[in-house]
Design a protein around this motif. Structure first.
Motif, PDB file in Angstrom:
ATOM      1  N   PHE A  60       0.812  -1.219   0.000  1.00 42.02           N
ATOM      2  CA  PHE A  60       0.000   0.000   0.000  1.00 42.02           C
ATOM      3  C   PHE A  60       0.843   1.266   0.000  1.00 42.02           C
ATOM      4  N   GLU A  61       2.080   1.181  -0.448  1.00 43.33           N
ATOM      5  CA  GLU A  61       2.936   2.367  -0.498  1.00 43.33           C
ATOM      6  C   GLU A  61       2.539   3.253  -1.681  1.00 43.33           C
ATOM      7  N   PRO A  62       2.711   4.587  -1.546  1.00 40.54           N
ATOM      8  CA  PRO A  62       2.402   5.492  -2.663  1.00 40.54           C
ATOM      9  C   PRO A  62       3.275   5.181  -3.872  1.00 40.54           C
ATOM     10  N   THR A  63       2.717   5.316  -5.047  1.00 46.54           N
ATOM     11  CA  THR A  63       3.468   4.976  -6.257  1.00 46.54           C
ATOM     12  C   THR A  63       2.960   5.752  -7.461  1.00 46.54           C
ATOM     13  N   ALA A  64       3.855   5.954  -8.421  1.00 48.62           N
ATOM     14  CA  ALA A  64       3.481   6.555  -9.703  1.00 48.62           C
ATOM     15  C   ALA A  64       3.382   5.504 -10.786  1.00 48.62           C
ATOM     16  N   ALA A  65       3.467   4.234 -10.425  1.00 49.49           N
ATOM     17  CA  ALA A  65       3.470   3.144 -11.401  1.00 49.49           C
ATOM     18  C   ALA A  65       2.184   3.120 -12.216  1.00 49.49           C
ATOM     19  N   LEU A  66       2.299   2.639 -13.451  1.00 46.73           N
ATOM     20  CA  LEU A  66       1.133   2.510 -14.317  1.00 46.73           C
ATOM     21  C   LEU A  66       0.194   1.427 -13.805  1.00 46.73           C
ATOM     22  N   THR A  67       0.770   0.314 -13.335  1.00 47.67           N
ATOM     23  CA  THR A  67      -0.040  -0.781 -12.799  1.00 47.67           C
ATOM     24  C   THR A  67       0.549  -1.253 -11.474  1.00 47.67           C
ATOM     25  N   ARG A  68      -0.313  -1.838 -10.650  1.00 50.69           N
ATOM     26  CA  ARG A  68       0.135  -2.484  -9.410  1.00 50.69           C
ATOM     27  C   ARG A  68      -0.601  -3.814  -9.284  1.00 50.69           C
ATOM     28  N   TRP A  69       0.198  -4.890  -9.150  1.00 51.76           N
ATOM     29  CA  TRP A  69      -0.319  -6.245  -9.045  1.00 51.76           C
ATOM     30  C   TRP A  69      -0.074  -6.758  -7.631  1.00 51.76           C
ATOM     31  N   CYS A  70      -1.126  -7.097  -6.926  1.00 49.94           N
ATOM     32  CA  CYS A  70      -1.005  -7.654  -5.585  1.00 49.94           C
ATOM     33  C   CYS A  70      -1.152  -9.175  -5.689  1.00 49.94           C
ATOM     34  N   VAL A  71      -0.106  -9.900  -5.287  1.00 55.72           N
ATOM     35  CA  VAL A  71      -0.010 -11.341  -5.539  1.00 55.72           C
ATOM     36  C   VAL A  71      -0.054 -12.127  -4.239  1.00 55.72           C
ATOM     37  N   SER A  72      -0.804 -13.209  -4.238  1.00 56.70           N
ATOM     38  CA  SER A  72      -0.818 -14.153  -3.122  1.00 56.70           C
ATOM     39  C   SER A  72      -0.841 -15.572  -3.700  1.00 56.70           C
ATOM     40  N   PRO A  73      -0.364 -16.557  -2.936  1.00 58.27           N
ATOM     41  CA  PRO A  73      -0.301 -17.924  -3.472  1.00 58.27           C
ATOM     42  C   PRO A  73      -1.673 -18.539  -3.640  1.00 58.27           C
ATOM     43  N   GLU A  74      -1.802 -19.402  -4.619  1.00 58.40           N
ATOM     44  CA  GLU A  74      -3.031 -20.132  -4.884  1.00 58.40           C
ATOM     45  C   GLU A  74      -2.694 -21.612  -4.987  1.00 58.40           C
ATOM     46  N   ARG A  75      -3.633 -22.455  -4.627  1.00 54.96           N
ATOM     47  CA  ARG A  75      -3.412 -23.893  -4.704  1.00 54.96           C
ATOM     48  C   ARG A  75      -3.292 -24.338  -6.158  1.00 54.96           C
ATOM     49  N   SER A  76      -2.259 -25.121  -6.435  1.00 50.91           N
ATOM     50  CA  SER A  76      -2.071 -25.633  -7.791  1.00 50.91           C
ATOM     51  C   SER A  76      -3.082 -26.729  -8.083  1.00 50.91           C
ATOM     52  N   GLN A  77      -3.504 -26.793  -9.334  1.00 53.94           N
ATOM     53  CA  GLN A  77      -4.342 -27.892  -9.765  1.00 53.94           C
ATOM     54  C   GLN A  77      -3.490 -29.156  -9.888  1.00 53.94           C
ATOM     55  N   ALA A  78      -4.099 -30.313  -9.688  1.00 57.80           N
ATOM     56  CA  ALA A  78      -3.365 -31.562  -9.844  1.00 57.80           C
ATOM     57  C   ALA A  78      -2.876 -31.688 -11.284  1.00 57.80           C
TER      58      ALA A  78
END
Length: 255
Positions: free
Chosen positions: A151-169
């Motif tokens: 949540f830091e201030p930024t001038a970036a064009l995009t911001r992607w917030c990533v968290s892990p997800e369970r892999s499919q078998a």
């Protein structure tokens, strides 16, 4: 740059990610470093497929201690040629910013990546604006990878917030042993997009094809198969008695 996934490309007015700009890939917690690094590398692999030249990867020491260092065999397995990476490990955030800005001036580079841990005082709105302006002039894409700083201030064009997800078998192969580990998977929220609209979705990485995909249908593993050739079809059909699984990808309506 196309993501190779129609639903994801559709979030952007130009049909893909703008290369000559600054993009942030962030996580809310440091323990998600593996997922964050994996998604950032997947983005980088797409860029390296579209652009020639080396990639300048600048990592502050704290990020290296918390998230680990680049590993050549692992990069190869993920779809990235480590011979095209130039790794720089500065001692201070100010040196990291200097290296990133100087790298962004070099239009022969395929991309510039800056990896930091936590909130950094020197990495403020002014600093990110300088990176953005230099990227717009040179056309070099710049990725700022922030562990535990969503949540830091930024001038970036995009911001992607990533968290892990369970892999499919993993799907069963017609012949030979298959890998027990599924594809890398993430839950990704595009919280900032000045070139389109935001969105939240689940993604997989297909390293052999170097492209993103929505989580695919999978089949149940057959117990006791050992190293025998699998009898399961390799055309995506589901084994009799196995229930197909999948995950819905929701994209927000335009407006």
């Amino acid at each position: 740059m196309s993501f190779g996934l129609e639903g994801l490309d559709g979030l952007f007015a130009a049909g893909g990610l703008a290369c000559g700009s600054l993009h942030e890939v962030v996580s809310g917690e440091s323990r998600d470093a593996g997922a964050l690094s994996g998604f950032a590398l997947a983005l980088l692999a797409r860029v390296m497929s579209a652009r020639s030249g080396a990639v300048l990867w600048v990592q502050d020491p704290l990020a290296g201690r918390e998230a680990g260092l680049l590993h050549g065999p692992g990069l190869l397995r993920f779809g990235i040629d480590p011979a095209r990476l130039i790794a720089v490990r500065p001692r201070r955030t100010e040196e990291l910013l200097w290296a990133m800005e100087e790298g962004t001036r070099a239009s022969v580079l395929a991309a510039v990546v800056g990896e930091v841990q936590g909130a950094q005082k020197a990495l403020d709105l002014t600093a990110t604006r300088r990176l953005l302006l230099r990227a717009q002039v040179s056309g070099v894409p710049v990725f700022l990878v922030r562990h535990g700083a969503a949540f830091e201030p930024t001038a970036a064009l995009t911001r992607w917030c990533v968290s892990p997800e369970r892999s499919q078998a993993p799907a069963l192969l017609r012949a030979g042993p298959h890998e027990a580990v599924g594809r890398a998977a993430w839950n990704v929220e595009l919280t900032r997009n000045r070139d389109g609209r935001s969105g939240r979705l689940d993604l997989e990485w297909r390293h052999a094809e170097r492209r993103f995909a929505a989580p695919a249908r999978s089949v149940a593993l057959v117990s006791g198969a050992g190293l025998r050739s699998d009898s399961a079809p390799d055309d995506g059909a589901v084994l009799a008695g196995a229930e197909p699984t999948g995950r819905r990808v929701d994209f927000p309506a335009a407006g």
